[in-house]
Design an enzyme around this catalytic site. Structure first.
Site, PDB file in Angstrom:
ATOM      1  N   LYS A  30       0.836  -1.207   0.000  1.00 56.44           N
ATOM      2  CA  LYS A  30       0.000   0.000   0.000  1.00 56.44           C
ATOM      3  C   LYS A  30       0.867   1.252   0.000  1.00 56.44           C
ATOM      4  O   LYS A  30       1.660   1.466   0.913  1.00 56.44           O
ATOM      5  CB  LYS A  30      -0.910   0.002   1.239  1.00 56.44           C
ATOM      6  CG  LYS A  30      -1.846   1.189   1.295  1.00 56.44           C
ATOM      7  CD  LYS A  30      -2.830   1.054   2.437  1.00 56.44           C
ATOM      8  CE  LYS A  30      -2.405   1.780   3.687  1.00 56.44           C
ATOM      9  NZ  LYS A  30      -2.447   3.234   3.579  1.00 56.44           N
ATOM     10  N   ASP A  59      -3.136   4.265  -2.466  1.00 50.72           N
ATOM     11  CA  ASP A  59      -4.149   4.719  -1.497  1.00 50.72           C
ATOM     12  C   ASP A  59      -4.218   6.245  -1.506  1.00 50.72           C
ATOM     13  O   ASP A  59      -3.713   6.905  -0.601  1.00 50.72           O
ATOM     14  CB  ASP A  59      -3.734   4.178  -0.109  1.00 50.72           C
ATOM     15  CG  ASP A  59      -4.709   4.556   0.982  1.00 50.72           C
ATOM     16  OD1 ASP A  59      -5.856   4.926   0.669  1.00 50.72           O
ATOM     17  OD2 ASP A  59      -4.324   4.475   2.170  1.00 50.72           O
ATOM     18  N   LEU A  60      -4.842   6.805  -2.545  1.00 46.09           N
ATOM     19  CA  LEU A  60      -4.892   8.269  -2.662  1.00 46.09           C
ATOM     20  C   LEU A  60      -6.281   8.834  -2.359  1.00 46.09           C
ATOM     21  O   LEU A  60      -6.470  10.045  -2.382  1.00 46.09           O
ATOM     22  CB  LEU A  60      -4.430   8.721  -4.056  1.00 46.09           C
ATOM     23  CG  LEU A  60      -2.977   8.386  -4.425  1.00 46.09           C
ATOM     24  CD1 LEU A  60      -2.627   8.945  -5.797  1.00 46.09           C
ATOM     25  CD2 LEU A  60      -1.987   8.917  -3.394  1.00 46.09           C
ATOM     26  N   LYS A  61      -7.254   7.982  -2.127  1.00 46.81           N
ATOM     27  CA  LYS A  61      -8.611   8.401  -1.714  1.00 46.81           C
ATOM     28  C   LYS A  61      -9.113   9.614  -2.496  1.00 46.81           C
ATOM     29  O   LYS A  61      -9.325  10.687  -1.931  1.00 46.81           O
ATOM     30  CB  LYS A  61      -8.634   8.706  -0.216  1.00 46.81           C
ATOM     31  CG  LYS A  61      -8.182   7.561   0.673  1.00 46.81           C
ATOM     32  CD  LYS A  61      -8.307   7.932   2.145  1.00 46.81           C
ATOM     33  CE  LYS A  61      -7.871   6.816   3.057  1.00 46.81           C
ATOM     34  NZ  LYS A  61      -6.418   6.602   3.123  1.00 46.81           N
ATOM     35  N   ASP A  64     -13.306  14.587  -5.613  1.00 51.20           N
ATOM     36  CA  ASP A  64     -13.373  15.843  -6.366  1.00 51.20           C
ATOM     37  C   ASP A  64     -14.636  15.810  -7.212  1.00 51.20           C
ATOM     38  O   ASP A  64     -15.476  14.926  -7.012  1.00 51.20           O
ATOM     39  CB  ASP A  64     -12.104  15.989  -7.240  1.00 51.20           C
ATOM     40  CG  ASP A  64     -11.726  17.454  -7.446  1.00 51.20           C
ATOM     41  OD1 ASP A  64     -12.612  18.228  -7.829  1.00 51.20           O
ATOM     42  OD2 ASP A  64     -10.554  17.812  -7.220  1.00 51.20           O
ATOM     43  N   PRO A  66     -16.851  14.842 -10.485  1.00 52.97           N
ATOM     44  CA  PRO A  66     -16.739  13.593 -11.246  1.00 52.97           C
ATOM     45  C   PRO A  66     -15.721  13.621 -12.375  1.00 52.97           C
ATOM     46  O   PRO A  66     -14.927  12.685 -12.515  1.00 52.97           O
ATOM     47  CB  PRO A  66     -18.165  13.389 -11.783  1.00 52.97           C
ATOM     48  CG  PRO A  66     -19.023  14.035 -10.749  1.00 52.97           C
ATOM     49  CD  PRO A  66     -18.261  15.233 -10.276  1.00 52.97           C
ATOM     50  N   ASN A  67     -15.701  14.683 -13.183  1.00 53.93           N
ATOM     51  CA  ASN A  67     -14.776  14.696 -14.323  1.00 53.93           C
ATOM     52  C   ASN A  67     -13.316  14.692 -13.872  1.00 53.93           C
ATOM     53  O   ASN A  67     -12.483  13.989 -14.441  1.00 53.93           O
ATOM     54  CB  ASN A  67     -15.063  15.915 -15.209  1.00 53.93           C
ATOM     55  CG  ASN A  67     -14.182  15.924 -16.435  1.00 53.93           C
ATOM     56  OD1 ASN A  67     -14.255  15.013 -17.264  1.00 53.93           O
ATOM     57  ND2 ASN A  67     -13.310  16.921 -16.531  1.00 53.93           N
ATOM     58  N   THR A  68     -13.019  15.441 -12.829  1.00 56.57           N
ATOM     59  CA  THR A  68     -11.644  15.486 -12.319  1.00 56.57           C
ATOM     60  C   THR A  68     -11.245  14.129 -11.743  1.00 56.57           C
ATOM     61  O   THR A  68     -10.111  13.674 -11.915  1.00 56.57           O
ATOM     62  CB  THR A  68     -11.510  16.592 -11.239  1.00 56.57           C
ATOM     63  OG1 THR A  68     -11.964  17.814 -11.830  1.00 56.57           O
ATOM     64  CG2 THR A  68     -10.098  16.759 -10.753  1.00 56.57           C
ATOM     65  N   THR A 118     -11.571   5.616   9.692  1.00 54.05           N
ATOM     66  CA  THR A 118     -11.587   5.051  11.051  1.00 54.05           C
ATOM     67  C   THR A 118     -11.176   6.070  12.114  1.00 54.05           C
ATOM     68  O   THR A 118     -11.328   5.826  13.307  1.00 54.05           O
ATOM     69  CB  THR A 118     -10.653   3.810  11.160  1.00 54.05           C
ATOM     70  OG1 THR A 118      -9.425   4.123  10.516  1.00 54.05           O
ATOM     71  CG2 THR A 118     -11.272   2.597  10.542  1.00 54.05           C
ATOM     72  N   ARG A 178      -4.374  -6.377  13.586  1.00 54.55           N
ATOM     73  CA  ARG A 178      -3.254  -6.752  14.444  1.00 54.55           C
ATOM     74  C   ARG A 178      -3.205  -8.273  14.387  1.00 54.55           C
ATOM     75  O   ARG A 178      -3.919  -8.953  15.146  1.00 54.55           O
ATOM     76  CB  ARG A 178      -3.475  -6.231  15.879  1.00 54.55           C
ATOM     77  CG  ARG A 178      -3.465  -4.702  15.974  1.00 54.55           C
ATOM     78  CD  ARG A 178      -2.114  -4.146  15.601  1.00 54.55           C
ATOM     79  NE  ARG A 178      -2.038  -2.687  15.543  1.00 54.55           N
ATOM     80  CZ  ARG A 178      -2.080  -1.977  14.425  1.00 54.55           C
ATOM     81  NH1 ARG A 178      -2.237  -2.575  13.259  1.00 54.55           N
ATOM     82  NH2 ARG A 178      -1.942  -0.673  14.444  1.00 54.55           N
ATOM     83  N   GLN A 187      -5.038   2.872  16.751  1.00 53.01           N
ATOM     84  CA  GLN A 187      -6.250   2.315  16.144  1.00 53.01           C
ATOM     85  C   GLN A 187      -7.218   1.934  17.264  1.00 53.01           C
ATOM     86  O   GLN A 187      -6.798   1.457  18.307  1.00 53.01           O
ATOM     87  CB  GLN A 187      -5.919   1.066  15.316  1.00 53.01           C
ATOM     88  CG  GLN A 187      -4.968   1.314  14.162  1.00 53.01           C
ATOM     89  CD  GLN A 187      -5.648   1.966  12.962  1.00 53.01           C
ATOM     90  OE1 GLN A 187      -6.720   2.556  13.092  1.00 53.01           O
ATOM     91  NE2 GLN A 187      -5.026   1.865  11.814  1.00 53.01           N
ATOM     92  N   GLY A 207       0.356  -2.508   8.915  1.00 46.80           N
ATOM     93  CA  GLY A 207       1.494  -1.596   8.826  1.00 46.80           C
ATOM     94  C   GLY A 207       2.491  -1.855   9.933  1.00 46.80           C
ATOM     95  O   GLY A 207       3.396  -2.693   9.823  1.00 46.80           O
ATOM     96  N   ARG A 208       2.296  -1.154  11.036  1.00 47.54           N
ATOM     97  CA  ARG A 208       3.263  -1.219  12.146  1.00 47.54           C
ATOM     98  C   ARG A 208       3.606  -2.612  12.658  1.00 47.54           C
ATOM     99  O   ARG A 208       4.777  -2.888  12.926  1.00 47.54           O
ATOM    100  CB  ARG A 208       2.797  -0.294  13.290  1.00 47.54           C
ATOM    101  CG  ARG A 208       3.060   1.160  12.966  1.00 47.54           C
ATOM    102  CD  ARG A 208       2.257   2.093  13.825  1.00 47.54           C
ATOM    103  NE  ARG A 208       0.849   2.068  13.476  1.00 47.54           N
ATOM    104  CZ  ARG A 208      -0.057   2.891  13.966  1.00 47.54           C
ATOM    105  NH1 ARG A 208       0.289   3.804  14.840  1.00 47.54           N
ATOM    106  NH2 ARG A 208      -1.319   2.813  13.585  1.00 47.54           N
TER     107      ARG A 208
HETATM  108  O1  C5P Z   1       0.215   0.672  11.218  1.00 50.34           O
HETATM  109  P1  C5P Z   1      -1.191   0.217  10.950  1.00 50.34           P
HETATM  110  O2  C5P Z   1      -1.316  -1.260  10.741  1.00 50.34           O
HETATM  111  O3  C5P Z   1      -2.177   0.751  11.965  1.00 50.34           O
HETATM  112  O4  C5P Z   1      -1.518   0.899   9.530  1.00 50.34           O
HETATM  113  C1  C5P Z   1      -2.789   0.957   8.968  1.00 50.34           C
HETATM  114  C2  C5P Z   1      -2.706   1.616   7.628  1.00 50.34           C
HETATM  115  O5  C5P Z   1      -4.029   1.756   7.134  1.00 50.34           O
HETATM  116  C3  C5P Z   1      -2.131   3.035   7.632  1.00 50.34           C
HETATM  117  O6  C5P Z   1      -1.466   3.247   6.392  1.00 50.34           O
HETATM  118  C4  C5P Z   1      -3.351   3.926   7.722  1.00 50.34           C
HETATM  119  O7  C5P Z   1      -3.141   5.193   7.156  1.00 50.34           O
HETATM  120  C5  C5P Z   1      -4.336   3.122   6.885  1.00 50.34           C
HETATM  121  N1  C5P Z   1      -5.746   3.405   7.096  1.00 50.34           N
HETATM  122  C6  C5P Z   1      -6.347   3.306   8.343  1.00 50.34           C
HETATM  123  N2  C5P Z   1      -7.689   3.564   8.477  1.00 50.34           N
HETATM  124  C7  C5P Z   1      -8.423   3.884   7.386  1.00 50.34           C
HETATM  125  C8  C5P Z   1      -7.826   3.966   6.128  1.00 50.34           C
HETATM  126  C9  C5P Z   1      -6.482   3.709   6.024  1.00 50.34           C
HETATM  127  O8  C5P Z   1      -5.686   2.978   9.315  1.00 50.34           O
HETATM  128  N3  C5P Z   1      -9.726   4.075   7.506  1.00 50.34           N
END
Ligand code: C5P
Length: 232
Positions: A30, A59-61, A64, A66-68, A118, A178, A187, A207-208
């Site tokens: 990601k 993951d750029l979410k 904007d 619709p056309n953009t 979240t 986790r 989180q 991630g972490r």
């Molecule tokens: O480190 P961790 O496992 O918490 O990372 C979760 C990843 O998911 C991060 O990149 C965070 O920005 C992303 N994310 C999130 N909640 C969302 C959308 C994306 O935690 N609703």
């Protein structure tokens, strides 16, 4: 279930180091705002040259008019990434235009919609969307399904509900995983791999628990091993 690893380290070098450690494991990677804004296309190319097996989720979410959004979707497809996302609250017209614009690509990326971030607590969410998180997430998911998207980004605890209301093949990508009950950090509602399996999550995002581990490669291996047991 396919593991999606968040490349959230502060520099391109550190992220690429992590990709190298992971090796040629069949994972999704990601790439978020920070890395893409700073390191752009070069970062994506570097990832692919290290692990051609990996798939990239940009993951750029997008949010904007619709056309953009459709213009941006087309540019993203040209980057040959495998998946990207938009905000469901951009609306149905935006969803339709994005999907129509991708029609011309023989191999288009998967498109997911973000239901509720979240980071929102119930009160803040309601003050913006005038509905509770669960109710609105379900509505956004149905809307995304009806307008041809491939899936949604949602909490693991909403995944099964969303599939029941749409289709088992409608994809769910869920952060805050986790795998073995590691530290939740910031989180709030975290899920283990077993919960993710029970909730039919397609893409657990981790991630972490991976990049902060002293041995990220073994951690990935351990996670993939568990996922494999789910498929057997
Ligand atoms: O480190 P961790 O496992 O918490 O990372 C979760 C990843 O998911 C991060 O990149 C965070 O920005 C992303 N994310 C999130 N909640 C969302 C959308 C994306 O935690 N609703």
């Amino acid at each position: 279930m396919q593991l999606c690893i968040a490349l959230d380290l502060p520099t391109m070098e550190e992220n690429l180091e992590l990709v190298k450690k992971i090796g040629d494991a069949p994972v999704w990677l990601k790439v978020g705002f920070r890395s893409y804004i700073r390191d752009g296309k070069e970062f994506l190319e570097n990832i692919k040259s290290i692990n051609p097996q990996s798939k990239i989720f940009l993951d750029l979410k997008l949010y904007d008019i619709p056309n953009t959004m459709a213009d941006a979707a087309e540019e993203i497809a040209l980057l040959e990434v495998d998946m990207f996302n938009i905000h469901a609250s951009a609306g149905e017209k935006a969803m339709r235009e994005v999907m129509q614009r991708l029609d011309k690509f023989e191999q288009r990326p998967l498109v997911l919609a973000v239901t509720a971030l979240t980071s929102f607590d119930e009160m803040t969410f309601e003050s913006i969307y005038e509905k509770g998180i669960k109710e609105k997430a379900m509505q956004f998911a149905k809307m995304s399904y009806d307008n041809g998207l491939d899936g949604v980004v949602c909490s693991a605890f909403e995944s099964k509900m969303i599939k029941d209301a749409t289709s088992a093949s409608f994809l769910t990508l869920c952060p805050a995983i986790r795998p073995f009950g590691e530290d939740a950090s910031d989180q709030s509602r975290v899920a283990t791999l077993e919960v993710a399996r029970d909730e039919m999550v397609d893409f657990p995002v981790v991630g972490r628990p991976i990049y902060k581990d002293i041995d990220p490669a073994s951690k990935v291996e351990k996670i993939l091993k568990v996922i494999k047991t789910f498929h057997s």
